[in-house]
Write a protein that holds these residues in place. Sequence first.
Motif, mmCIF file in Angstrom:
data_model
loop_
_atom_site.group_PDB
_atom_site.id
_atom_site.type_symbol
_atom_site.label_atom_id
_atom_site.label_comp_id
_atom_site.label_asym_id
_atom_site.label_seq_id
_atom_site.Cartn_x
_atom_site.Cartn_y
_atom_site.Cartn_z
ATOM 1 N N VAL A 231 0.860 -1.191 0.000
ATOM 2 C CA VAL A 231 0.000 0.000 0.000
ATOM 3 C C VAL A 231 0.895 1.240 0.000
ATOM 4 N N ARG A 232 0.753 2.076 -1.008
ATOM 5 C CA ARG A 232 1.570 3.276 -1.131
ATOM 6 C C ARG A 232 0.825 4.491 -0.591
ATOM 7 N N TYR A 233 1.591 5.424 0.003
ATOM 8 C CA TYR A 233 0.971 6.600 0.617
ATOM 9 C C TYR A 233 1.970 7.746 0.696
ATOM 10 N N ALA A 234 1.433 8.964 0.815
ATOM 11 C CA ALA A 234 2.251 10.174 0.920
ATOM 12 C C ALA A 234 2.936 10.221 2.289
ATOM 13 N N PRO A 235 3.973 11.070 2.437
ATOM 14 C CA PRO A 235 4.678 11.144 3.722
ATOM 15 C C PRO A 235 3.751 11.438 4.903
ATOM 16 N N LYS A 236 4.011 10.756 6.010
ATOM 17 C CA LYS A 236 3.250 10.939 7.246
ATOM 18 C C LYS A 236 4.237 11.070 8.408
ATOM 19 N N ASP A 237 3.706 11.611 9.530
ATOM 20 C CA ASP A 237 4.481 11.703 10.777
ATOM 21 C C ASP A 237 5.845 12.363 10.539
ATOM 22 N N VAL A 238 5.856 13.464 9.795
ATOM 23 C CA VAL A 238 7.108 14.169 9.512
ATOM 24 C C VAL A 238 7.551 14.927 10.770
ATOM 25 N N SER A 239 8.813 14.782 11.137
ATOM 26 C CA SER A 239 9.337 15.422 12.344
ATOM 27 C C SER A 239 10.799 15.805 12.132
ATOM 28 N N VAL A 240 11.288 16.721 12.986
ATOM 29 C CA VAL A 240 12.672 17.187 12.929
ATOM 30 C C VAL A 240 13.412 16.693 14.162
ATOM 31 N N LYS A 241 14.546 16.049 13.935
ATOM 32 C CA LYS A 241 15.415 15.602 15.024
ATOM 33 C C LYS A 241 16.674 16.459 15.029
ATOM 34 N N VAL A 242 17.078 16.896 16.240
ATOM 35 C CA VAL A 242 18.221 17.788 16.394
ATOM 36 C C VAL A 242 19.366 17.021 17.041
ATOM 37 N N SER A 243 20.552 17.142 16.470
ATOM 38 C CA SER A 243 21.735 16.481 17.018
ATOM 39 C C SER A 243 22.866 17.492 17.151
ATOM 40 N N PRO A 244 23.517 17.647 18.307
ATOM 41 C CA PRO A 244 23.368 16.751 19.466
ATOM 42 C C PRO A 244 22.159 17.061 20.343
ATOM 43 N N ARG A 245 21.693 18.340 20.390
ATOM 44 C CA ARG A 245 20.533 18.705 21.215
ATOM 45 C C ARG A 245 20.039 20.076 20.753
ATOM 46 N N PRO A 246 18.786 20.416 21.090
ATOM 47 C CA PRO A 246 18.224 21.696 20.595
ATOM 48 C C PRO A 246 18.908 22.931 21.146
ATOM 49 N N GLU A 247 19.553 22.858 22.309
ATOM 50 C CA GLU A 247 20.234 24.016 22.897
ATOM 51 C C GLU A 247 21.736 23.786 22.808
ATOM 52 N N VAL A 248 22.443 24.633 22.049
ATOM 53 C CA VAL A 248 23.861 24.429 21.804
ATOM 54 C C VAL A 248 24.627 25.711 22.089
ATOM 55 N N VAL A 249 25.941 25.569 22.176
ATOM 56 C CA VAL A 249 26.835 26.694 22.431
ATOM 57 C C VAL A 249 27.216 27.346 21.103
ATOM 58 N N LYS A 250 27.317 28.626 21.116
ATOM 59 C CA LYS A 250 27.716 29.385 19.928
ATOM 60 C C LYS A 250 29.030 28.841 19.373
ATOM 61 N N GLY A 251 29.057 28.657 18.053
ATOM 62 C CA GLY A 251 30.245 28.123 17.396
ATOM 63 C C GLY A 251 30.252 26.612 17.269
ATOM 64 N N SER A 252 29.263 25.921 17.835
ATOM 65 C CA SER A 252 29.214 24.466 17.763
ATOM 66 C C SER A 252 28.627 24.010 16.432
ATOM 67 N N ARG A 253 28.734 22.698 16.190
ATOM 68 C CA ARG A 253 28.155 22.075 15.000
ATOM 69 C C ARG A 253 26.784 21.513 15.361
ATOM 70 N N LEU A 254 25.774 21.792 14.527
ATOM 71 C CA LEU A 254 24.405 21.345 14.787
ATOM 72 C C LEU A 254 23.825 20.766 13.499
ATOM 73 N N THR A 255 23.146 19.608 13.623
ATOM 74 C CA THR A 255 22.559 18.943 12.457
ATOM 75 C C THR A 255 21.067 18.727 12.683
ATOM 76 N N LEU A 256 20.250 19.134 11.709
ATOM 77 C CA LEU A 256 18.810 18.897 11.711
ATOM 78 C C LEU A 256 18.506 17.775 10.725
ATOM 79 N N THR A 257 17.742 16.760 11.163
ATOM 80 C CA THR A 257 17.396 15.616 10.320
ATOM 81 C C THR A 257 15.880 15.536 10.175
#
Length: 435
Positions: A231-257
């Motif tokens: 059964v094919r269907y359009a995207p569902k349950d779309v969400s954003v995951k933050v790595s390493p965490r949503p609150e980071v120090v200035k100058g750090s590396r942050l990835t949104l997935t």
Amino acid sequence: MHCQYILQLSLLTLLSLPGTLAMTWSVWYRDRDRTTVICASKGSSVVLDCTYRYPASQIVRRKIWFTTRGDTKLDGSQQGDGVYNTSGLIKERYRGRTEFYDQDNNCTLKLNNVTEDDRGRFFFRFEANGSSQLHQGFTGSWGVDLTISVLSLKLNENGPVKERDHVTLACTSTCNPPQMEFLWFKDGRPLPGVSGVHSGQYPLGPLSPNDTGSYSCGLGQGTSTPILLDVRYAPKDVSVKVSPRPEVVKGSRLTLTCSNNANPAAETYTWFQRSGPLLSLRLGTGKEHTFNEIDSDDSGLYFCMAQNALGSQNSTEQEVKVRESAHLMVVLAAFGAFFLVTAVIVVLYIYIKRRKWNTAEKKLPTKPVPQIQKATLSRPEDIYENMRRSAKPITDPDDMNYAELNISPAPSPRRQLNNKAEDDDAHIYSQLQTH
């Protein structure tokens, strides 16, 4: 009427000749004039109906059910692999699977848990001997042809199956008509409430992603080859995951997935930053969005959009907070503590010095002013009167006396106390010298 009369007459003739019947050797299956065909599903049990006759002078010594081996002979004169034998060997794969109804002239055999290897033709044979002790045998011709049902399952839908579609699963069997009720399975587990469907068709719909799975049908213990319902269907349950965490120090590396459920998988991912109640700033594409050195201006709300050929969906917003580095915070805290301590020290120093000044003022002695001078020169009028009486007309400039006026800065409180008496005397003395 004429035929019925002939039939009755023939029956009476046979009954009057018991010796003739007693000499008959025969084996009868369910269908006497042709081969009996039985179609069974895998894992079920089949019954091979059978009766036999033999002369009264004979004694039956052995009864055998067998399957043919090699070239098949329809008259049953050939023997083969033993299925059941009252006094002999049988094929190993039939051991413990047969039940023989040996009562009077009944030779019926029940074969349990049939498999695809049981396909073939089965015959019954019995052997007897009489007063001559000569063994005689007879095998019933035609026999029983056992076939195993082959099930096939098809989907009456061409092309991809999408969410909210309606489809029908159709199960067919080589047994016509099928002897048992159809069973339905999904991922190897029986579907609740659908056992005993005689028509061989099972409707599904409206479809949801949960209907995706491997389906099969069955008769008895036999099952069809599974087919996949995708059964094919359009995207569902779309969400954003933050790595390493949503609150980071200035100058750090942050990835949104961007994560989601979709079939087929999402082909395009687009990233946005919320810039107002109804405005969003497009950042780029890709399943991941990375800040190599995040800045304070990057704080805010982010969301992604996942899209495939069937549609798209936006994720919920994810807040990202950027704070100053811990080292800078420590430095600022140290400077703040230093200034605080310095201010406290200065305040304490001033407080102690003032206490010392107050103590010193209380201990300083006061010089008394001569009473005569105070009494004599207590009023300015007296001083001016004396000056007037003693004044002489000045005729010669050499006779003029000059007085020097020195204007000094205001003495400090401490010196003013120490030199008050001396200053008063000097002032009076200067005025007297002038006169």
